[in-house]
Enzyme design. Structure first.
Site, PDB file in Angstrom:
ATOM      1  N   CYS A 404       0.820  -1.219   0.000  1.00 47.94           N
ATOM      2  CA  CYS A 404       0.000   0.000   0.000  1.00 47.94           C
ATOM      3  C   CYS A 404       0.853   1.267   0.000  1.00 47.94           C
ATOM      4  O   CYS A 404       0.480   2.274  -0.615  1.00 47.94           O
ATOM      5  CB  CYS A 404      -0.939  -0.010   1.204  1.00 47.94           C
ATOM      6  SG  CYS A 404      -0.108  -0.096   2.816  1.00 47.94           S
ATOM      7  N   HIS A 448      -2.093   0.494   7.165  1.00 39.44           N
ATOM      8  CA  HIS A 448      -2.411   0.818   5.773  1.00 39.44           C
ATOM      9  C   HIS A 448      -1.985   2.248   5.467  1.00 39.44           C
ATOM     10  O   HIS A 448      -1.818   3.073   6.380  1.00 39.44           O
ATOM     11  CB  HIS A 448      -3.921   0.651   5.545  1.00 39.44           C
ATOM     12  CG  HIS A 448      -4.327   0.665   4.110  1.00 39.44           C
ATOM     13  ND1 HIS A 448      -3.802  -0.179   3.168  1.00 39.44           N
ATOM     14  CD2 HIS A 448      -5.241   1.446   3.444  1.00 39.44           C
ATOM     15  CE1 HIS A 448      -4.361   0.044   2.002  1.00 39.44           C
ATOM     16  NE2 HIS A 448      -5.233   1.045   2.130  1.00 39.44           N
ATOM     17  N   ASP A 464      -8.018   5.868  -2.191  1.00 40.11           N
ATOM     18  CA  ASP A 464      -7.177   4.723  -1.837  1.00 40.11           C
ATOM     19  C   ASP A 464      -6.770   3.984  -3.110  1.00 40.11           C
ATOM     20  O   ASP A 464      -7.540   3.178  -3.647  1.00 40.11           O
ATOM     21  CB  ASP A 464      -7.928   3.781  -0.897  1.00 40.11           C
ATOM     22  CG  ASP A 464      -7.004   2.722  -0.294  1.00 40.11           C
ATOM     23  OD1 ASP A 464      -5.850   2.615  -0.747  1.00 40.11           O
ATOM     24  OD2 ASP A 464      -7.445   2.015   0.630  1.00 40.11           O
TER      25      ASP A 464
END
Length: 657
Positions: A404, A448, A464
């Protein structure tokens, strides 16, 4: 106090001490831990080989060695670690000087301190049960020291009874005694033990290191509805400054007064968040926190900061809105959110041009870039290749394997190349639902990184990019148990409980619920929570609290006294009454038993004074001694004693002579 210790008592004490120090294996350097157990084993061997025990000069040398180990392993004389090590070394050295019962008392009390020191490191329910068990063995040691016939199991039974009798008093004191919290400057915290968690900076691979950690970060219990997985973003540090590889927070702080107040819409989520101990003063609230309790504050990046001690487990009540508009952007924010470390490369400019980042509105470029990640050969993995030189270009044009943090940093960089304000947000996403306790558990593997882009009329919007490549990361949790190093990331699937090990997961959830309530209602029972709890019963000040505490303690003491003093007579008490009847019968005729005269001595005097009664008197005495002091007595003995005494008194043999 000056008598020599009993051999069995010493074995019992040394065994108890071995159990007490054992959990400190995780907190002590191996040199100090090994030195203590060397002394313990030495003292245990001395029970059978007293000549092996050290003399006073050797004890002095051992003391110097112990102090030297403490000095080498800890810089300073204050703090949790230094104090714990000092007490454990002192306990081990004191074992080498056992000569009288007085030494046993000192060692036992020192062992109680070492047992209590375990709670400075761990306060779980299992550890509390373990420490209660070893404290029971210490109390049993004290019982054995004061017993004529020390039997370990009988001593343990007595110690358990004492603890059970004291438990109601302990609970009353725990609930009602005013909680006094030490000032923060008085807390002797040793911060050398690093706790795993998010950092205030981000580099390629930094968050992926947390991807396989099962350490708990925090737990959340909602009042009412729970947000769907796609909205479970727990906000942490916001990173705006970059050198092309490393991302850090903006150097400009304290500018919240110049920001627009966020406008919220939709249904809010109310919840109680229980943070685990950590090194940072961050509280990871659901995006976007609007209402919160002291000592929380919200900084200019909408992140919650606590002024409380982060080393302690803390609970907070928070209200968050999933939909919001943060309003305009300041000049400082714009400058920070468009900063680039150097001139973009030709490849970067070509990609932005290809996706119409320079000639289309920001919303169109965002869609195009997300589509690029989705349709091109990009992969989501915990173990991306090493990208030391130009990590963003390497990721975008060569490896295309990333976690991520790679997708977030590349997305923000490309936004800034297109002159769109963007920044990286780190925190946690998701959480595992516990159906037993109805709460979410957020672990370190839920760490994250996502992005925020500022758009005119909308403010900072969450984007995202990981969801474009691996949408299941947002909807499901990483299956840590099934993940092997170097393999593709696997996610938990629905119906996963239907396998042969479903009961293990259910047992873990049940235990997690027990631990959650233990942490909330016992460990986190501080002054604030005590005031809230007692307010439900109309107890609102210390004076009323003290009155209630005195009344409850007096009531419990009265009940305990009643049960202790007015118990149903035991067989030994009935035997004593029979024997006293036998003695009263003799006393009426001038043969009086002296207060300090034992049963056997009294029987011998009866034989000398009244030889004709020697046989029945000895018979009655033998049965009574067997009932009163014997290890194995039966109801038949009690009936036989009563019958013999009755015959002795009814025949009235003294009047015939």
């Amino acid at each position: 106090m000056t008598a020599s210790p009993n051999h069995n008592v010493l074995i019992f004490l040394l065994t108890s001490i071995a159990l007490i120090v054992l959990p400190h294996f995780y907190h002590l350097p191996i040199s100090i831990f090994g030195f203590f157990y060397l002394l313990l084993g030495w003292r245990l061997a001395g029970l059978w080989k007293p000549a092996w025990l050290p003399n006073r000069w050797l004890v002095f040398l051992l003391t110097v060695i112990g102090l030297g180990l403490i000095y080498l392993q800890h810089q300073g004389i204050f703090g949790r670690d230094a104090g714990t090590r000092l007490f454990i070394i002192a306990l081990g050295l004191k074992l080498m000087e056992i000569k009288t019962e007085r030494d046993l008392y000192l060692i036992t009390f020192l062992a109680f301190i070492v047992a209590a020191s375990q709670f400075l490191y761990e306060q779980s329910l299992l550890m509390a049960a373990y420490i209660l068990m070893v404290c029971c063995t210490l109390i049993a040691t004290l019982v054995s020291i004061n017993s004529r016939n020390p039997e370990p199991w009988l001593a343990l039974k007595t110690a358990s009874t004492i603890i059970l009798q004291a438990l109601p008093l302990a609970i009353a004191l725990f609930v009602l005694f005013p909680r006094v919290e030490a000032p923060r400057w008085m807390l002797l915290n040793d911060r050398q033990q690093a706790r795993m968690g998010l950092s205030d900076s981000m580099e390629p691979g930094s968050i992926s290191e947390l991807g396989v950690s099962t350490e708990l970060a925090f737990r959340v219990k909602f009042t009412g509805a729970m947000p769907p997985p796609a909205q479970r973003y727990w906000r942490g540090p916001v990173l705006t400054k970059t050198d092309g590889k490393r991302w850090t927070p903006s150097p400009h702080h304290g500018l919240e007064a110049y920001l627009d107040k966020p406008v919220t819409t939709g249904t809010p989520y109310q919840y109680t968040l229980l943070m685990e101990p950590q090194n940072k003063n961050w509280v990871f609230a659901l995006d976007l926190p609007v209402e919160f309790t002291d000592p929380l504050e919200r900084n200019a990046n909408y992140q919650l900061i606590t002024s409380a001690n982060p080393d302690k487990r803390s609970e907070y009540k928070i209200t968050s809105f999933p939909y919001y508009n943060t309003g305009g952007i300041t000049r400082v924010e714009y400058k920070d959110a468009t900063q680039l470390p150097d001139t973009p490369s030709d490849e970067i400019n070509a990609l932005v041009t290809q996706l119409h980042g320079f000639d289309q509105p920001p919303g169109q470029f965002i869609k195009a870039l997300l589509g690029h990640f989705r349709t091109e050969d990009f992969h989501y993995t915990l173990t991306p290749p090493v990208m030391e030189d130009k990590p963003i270009e390497t990721f975008l044009f060569k490896t295309r394997y990333g976690f991520c943090s790679h997708y977030a940093s590349a997305f923000v960089y490309l936004m800034r190349v297109a002159h769109i304000p963007a920044r990286v947000v780190t925190g946690y996403q998701g959480g595992e639902f516990n159906p037993v306790g109805q709460f979410l558990e957020i672990h370190q593997y839920d760490a994250h990184a996502w992005t925020e882009v500022w758009l005119e009329g909308k403010g900072w919007m969450r984007i995202d990019p990981t969801a474009a490549v691996a949408p299941e990361r947002i909807e499901k949790n990483i299956n840590v148990d099934a993940l092997a190093a170097g393999e593709t990331i696997q996610f938990a699937t629905e119906g996963g409980n239907q396998n042969a090990f479903a009961w293990l997961k259910q047992a873990r959830q049940l235990w997690s619920n027990v631990d959650y309530n233990w942490q909330r209602w016992v460990i986190n029972y501080n002054r604030s929570n005590q005031q809230k709890f007692l307010a439900n019963f109309g107890i609102g000040d210390i004076k009323t609290m003290m009155y209630w505490m005195i009344a409850i303690l007096s009531g419990i003491s009265a009940l305990l006294s009643f049960f202790l003093l007015y118990q149903k007579p035991k067989s030994t008490d009935q035997a004593l009454r029979h024997y006293q009847r036998f003695c009263r019968h003799l006393a009426k005729h001038g043969l009086i038993r002296n207060p300090s005269e034992g049963e056997t001595a009294f029987a011998e005097r009866i034989k000398a004074t009244l030889p004709q009664l020697a046989q029945p008197a000895q018979h009655i005495t033998d049965i009574f001694i067997r009932l009163r002091y014997g290890r194995a007595s039966h109801d038949e003995d009690l009936r036989l004693l009563g019958k013999s005494v009755k015959e002795f008194t009814q025949e009235n043999p003294l009047k015939k002579h």
